[in-house]
Design an enzyme around this catalytic site. Sequence first.
Site, PDB file in Angstrom:
ATOM      1  CD  GLU A  81      36.352  51.396  49.035  1.00  0.00           C
ATOM      2  OE1 GLU A  81      36.902  50.656  48.197  1.00  0.00           O
ATOM      3  OE2 GLU A  81      36.042  51.006  50.181  1.00  0.00           O
ATOM      4  CG  HIS A 236      35.016  45.811  48.163  1.00  0.00           C
ATOM      5  ND1 HIS A 236      36.315  45.725  48.639  1.00  0.00           N
ATOM      6  CD2 HIS A 236      34.584  44.526  48.027  1.00  0.00           C
ATOM      7  CE1 HIS A 236      36.647  44.444  48.769  1.00  0.00           C
ATOM      8  NE2 HIS A 236      35.620  43.715  48.405  1.00  0.00           N
TER       9      HIS A 236
END
Length: 241
Positions: A81, A236
Amino acid sequence: VSDASGCSMIAFLHTGAAKFPQNLLSRSRQAVSPLFPAGVLKGFSSIVSRKLASHGFGASMAAMSSFPPQRYHYFLVLDFEATCDKPQIHPQEIIEFPILKLNGRTMEIESTFHMYVQPVVHPQLTPFCTELTGIIQGMVDGQPSLQQVLERVDEWMAKEGLLDPSVKSIFVTCGDWDLKVMLPGQCQYLGLPVADYFKQWINLKKAYSFAMGSWPKNGLLDMNKGLNLQHIGRPHSGIGE
């Protein structure tokens, strides 16, 4: 990459082949073999682990039994990320660095590396970034720099025996962004070397597209939908997807 019990990318590796229509299994073997010699195919042909069984995942051994033997000893599932915003900020910086070490024979998770990373160019996370990734400012404040995290990755790789020349391992990513764009781009910006083990990987999107005949535009979510798999974890989130 994973939640506390198991992960969507691991679920895909474990159960993907069991969901393929029979007429696509042969096509999958023929098309994927030249690109990913034997190694990736194990991902689609392994026995479902007890972790996934507890989530209700099933697999057809008959559908998977004809896949070739494993080439790699370990799969290293990775999902970064990074800092982000709309419009996109530059440079992006890795803020979460997770790796799952999967035994290539049993497909069990043997070890996990996970660290948050302190961004230095844009140290303040944007509201968009926090909303997308679930990573709040307190998770990255005071954390090691990317250089320090890469040093710890190398220590972890050595501890796990992954730097032994006789041990064959390969990273697995959902797309090429993590290891083709994000890591080398940030390392170049910071003047850091990229270890050789980060320079080859298996892209699950390519394996899926060859097997199913369509490109998963929305990545893992499309692949799960195409294979009728349940998504586990938070999209995510590096360690939660």
